[in-house]
Design a protein around this motif. Structure first.
Motif, short mmCIF file in Angstrom:
data_model
loop_
_atom_site.label_atom_id
_atom_site.label_comp_id
_atom_site.label_asym_id
_atom_site.label_seq_id
_atom_site.Cartn_x
_atom_site.Cartn_y
_atom_site.Cartn_z
N LEU A 26 -9.70 59.99 -11.23
CA LEU A 26 -8.33 60.12 -11.47
C LEU A 26 -7.78 61.22 -10.75
CD1 LEU A 26 -8.07 59.45 -15.18
CD2 LEU A 26 -7.15 57.82 -13.55
N PHE A 29 -7.86 60.38 -6.64
CA PHE A 29 -6.56 59.64 -6.41
C PHE A 29 -5.21 59.95 -6.56
CE2 PHE A 29 -10.17 56.40 -6.28
CZ PHE A 29 -9.98 55.83 -5.27
N MET A 30 -5.07 60.63 -7.86
CA MET A 30 -3.84 61.05 -8.11
C MET A 30 -3.51 62.72 -7.98
SD MET A 30 -2.52 58.62 -11.23
CE MET A 30 -4.03 58.74 -12.37
N GLN A 36 0.14 61.92 -11.94
CA GLN A 36 -0.74 62.28 -12.95
C GLN A 36 -0.31 62.65 -14.08
OE1 GLN A 36 -4.33 61.94 -13.89
NE2 GLN A 36 -4.92 62.95 -11.85
N TYR A 39 0.96 59.70 -15.93
CA TYR A 39 -0.33 58.91 -16.67
C TYR A 39 -0.93 59.52 -17.79
CZ TYR A 39 -4.87 57.32 -17.48
OH TYR A 39 -6.04 56.62 -18.04
N VAL A 173 -9.45 51.45 -11.44
CA VAL A 173 -9.08 52.55 -10.59
C VAL A 173 -9.59 52.24 -9.02
CG1 VAL A 173 -9.13 54.92 -9.47
CG2 VAL A 173 -8.72 54.41 -11.97
N THR A 177 -6.37 48.80 -7.94
CA THR A 177 -5.28 49.46 -7.50
C THR A 177 -4.18 48.80 -6.11
OG1 THR A 177 -6.25 51.86 -7.94
CG2 THR A 177 -4.86 51.93 -6.23
N SER A 182 0.76 51.35 -7.92
CA SER A 182 0.22 52.52 -7.81
C SER A 182 -1.14 52.79 -8.26
CB SER A 182 1.30 53.81 -8.22
OG SER A 182 1.06 53.84 -9.46
N VAL A 183 -1.94 53.64 -8.37
CA VAL A 183 -3.10 54.02 -9.00
C VAL A 183 -3.02 54.21 -10.30
CG1 VAL A 183 -3.17 56.40 -8.33
CG2 VAL A 183 -5.44 55.21 -9.00
N ALA A 186 -2.68 51.08 -12.23
CA ALA A 186 -4.18 50.47 -12.21
C ALA A 186 -4.88 51.05 -13.54
CB ALA A 186 -4.74 50.67 -11.11
N ALA A 187 -4.80 52.57 -13.64
CA ALA A 187 -5.38 53.23 -14.59
C ALA A 187 -4.83 53.03 -15.89
CB ALA A 187 -5.15 54.81 -14.36
#
Length: 521
Positions: A26, A29-30, A36, A39, A173, A177, A182-183, A186-187
């Motif tokens: 996490l 990627f973010m 972040q 999320y 992730v 993705t 966006s990631v 996905a998360a």
């Protein structure tokens, strides 16, 4: 009992390792920024209800009731109780989930007021929260099935299923993705899908154990009323903790973008010693204290309490000193990859130091609360908790502007210190806590040794120059040297001061290993 404890402990340790990998992904990627933050808020909401309704209060009330029905009335009555509870729980959770999905924009304005200042972050948080919120239903239902399995002494199946959260999260992730906006999306989907996986695995394990847990239509029975009454104190106590966490999140959203993320990664690292030491001490101390007090062995109960304090501080004080001294290289080694920069890691290290200042208090609260519970007093710690809640809010408001991302962690630590001080004073006043001279001397010496260890580690850090090339490798090497040397110095000082007898301790370990080897032959 010991076998079950070791089984759960082993799976928990593996889950923590996978959780660290998930957090590293996490961060990579973010990074620490608006995505972040959005999320973390989206995940905090269902996770808050999971802790409030699912794991702590519900399991603490349900497992004894289920085990009692199983022992006195047989499998049929216990199965019926579980299916009835399942039906009521699912009905309530689905209703709550529907309300949450409909009113998510309004909910986010309450728990993340700072997000409204930047529309994109707010919009993303609403979208991600709607994706993650069904996790509330799935994980709370999984908590009930896990409680049934624990009541049947199927500890391994119940503990192993929770690995799915981190396994699915990592897979989402890495592999989902490219197919999503966006990631962060996905998360978020990884959170909800992991809830499906956990509940599915637990239902399969329950079926294999001969327990069909198909929920019955919701109906309030006398047993479920009893379950509700038993849950109430736990819900109140858990509610204070969750409100404290929510306050930190609310304040974090009012700070510059990325603050929520910086505090999250710092807290995750701080939770490692807190989770291991605090939870273990509190869980094992309560039944022992209760037994001695019930037998009228007041002096023995005080000795046990002092031993528990001695034990947790022996390990917590050097952990605190180590985090304070090595926060920056630890955060850089673990998280400074990809989008999470070295400066992000350094800022997160500042939050970690603020959390670490309160680590002894956080752990001590876990040790002192059983002294009330063992004497039948469940209300006083809750009342002190509400007082601490107000203290936390006051410190947050005072510190948020001048200290930014360090403010909420420091406020939590100061509130924890006030909490422990209040618990200690009340226990001393009631003669439920007696610090003997030996304990006072040992704690002072341990604190001194920990401070000396921190000073040496800080001096070593000041003299080190980490090259820019292969920085992660060099950080790993230096930490691999400094951490063992710091621990050896701390133990050596305690041995020299006769706080510890290392020779006897090592001999005891050898004897235990020899007994275990003989049993396996």
């Amino acid at each position: 009992m010991l076998k079950g404890f070791l089984t759960v402990g082993g799976w928990t340790m593996l889950s923590r390792i996978l959780g660290l990998v998930r957090d590293q992904l996490l961060a990579a990627f973010m990074g620490a920024g608006p995505m972040q933050d959005a999320y973390q808020v989206a995940f905090r909401l269902p996770n808050m209800f999971r802790r409030l309704f699912g794991e702590g209060a519900f399991n603490a009330a349900f497992v004894p009731l289920f085990s009692s029905a199983l022992a006195t009335e047989g499998d049929g009555a216990a199965r019926t109780l579980a299916r009835q509870a399942f039906g009521v729980l699912l009905t309530w959770l689905i209703f709550l989930c529907i309300l949450g999905e409909i009113f998510m924009p309004q909910v986010l304005r309450v728990i993340a007021p700072g997000f409204t200042e930047t529309g994109s972050r707010y919009d993303m948080a609403v979208t991600l929260s709607r994706i993650t919120f069904p996790y509330l239903v799935l994980i709370c239902a999984a908590a009930l099935v896990s409680g049934v399995l624990n009541g049947l002494h199927r500890f391994s199946a119940a503990a192993a299923a929770y690995l799915a959260f981190n396994v699915v999260g990592i897979a989402a992730v890495l592999f989902a993705t490219p197919f999503l906006p966006s990631v962060a999306h996905a998360a978020a989907w990884g959170v909800t899908v992991s809830g499906v996986a956990q509940l599915g695995l637990l239902m399969i394990a329950a079926r294999r154990a001969g327990f069909d847990l198909t929920p019955l239509p919701p109906r309030i029975t006398p047993q479920l009323r009893l379950l509700g009454r038993r849950m109430a104190p736990g819900l109140i106590g858990s509610g204070v903790t969750q409100i404290n966490l929510t306050i930190d999140t609310i304040i974090g959203t009012l700070l510059p973008a990325g603050s929520v993320s910086l505090m999250y990664f710092a807290d995750r690292l701080n939770q490692l010693p807190l989770g291991v030491l605090g939870a273990a001490a509190g869980t094992t101390l309560l039944p022992v204290l209760t037994r001695h007090l019930a037998a009228g062995e007041e002096d023995t109960a005080h000795a046990v309490q002092n031993s528990a304090i001695d034990y947790v501080l022996l390990l917590t004080l050097p952990a605190t000193a180590g985090l304070l001294a090595l926060a920056t290289p630890i955060m850089q080694f673990l998280f400074a990859h990809g989008s999470f920069s070295l400066s992000d890691a350094a800022l997160s290290a500042q939050s970690l130091r603020a959390y670490a200042l309160g680590l002894p208090a956080f752990v001590m609260a876990k040790v002192l609360a059983p002294a009330f519970f063992a004497r039948g007093d469940t209300s006083t710690p809750v009342k002190i908790g509400f007082f601490t809640l107000m203290i936390n809010l006051m410190f947050n408001l005072l510190l948020m502007r001048p200290l930014a991302h360090v403010g909420p962690p420091l406020a939590s630590s100061l509130a924890a210190i006030v909490n422990v001080a209040a618990l200690t004073l009340l226990l001393l006043k009631r003669d439920a806590l007696r610090f003997d001279r030996k304990l006072t001397k040992r704690v002072a010496l341990m604190a001194g040794a920990a401070i000396a260890m921190a000073a040496i580690l800080c001096a070593a850090q000041a003299m080190l120059t980490i090259p820019a090339s292969h920085r992660t490798l060099w950080l790993g090497v230096t930490l691999g040297i400094e951490v063992p040397l710091g621990a050896a110095f701390y133990l050596g000082v305690l041995h020299a001061l006769r706080v510890l007898d290392l020779a006897s301790a090592l001999d005891g370990v050898r004897r235990r290993l020899a007994r275990r080897a003989n049993r396996q032959k």
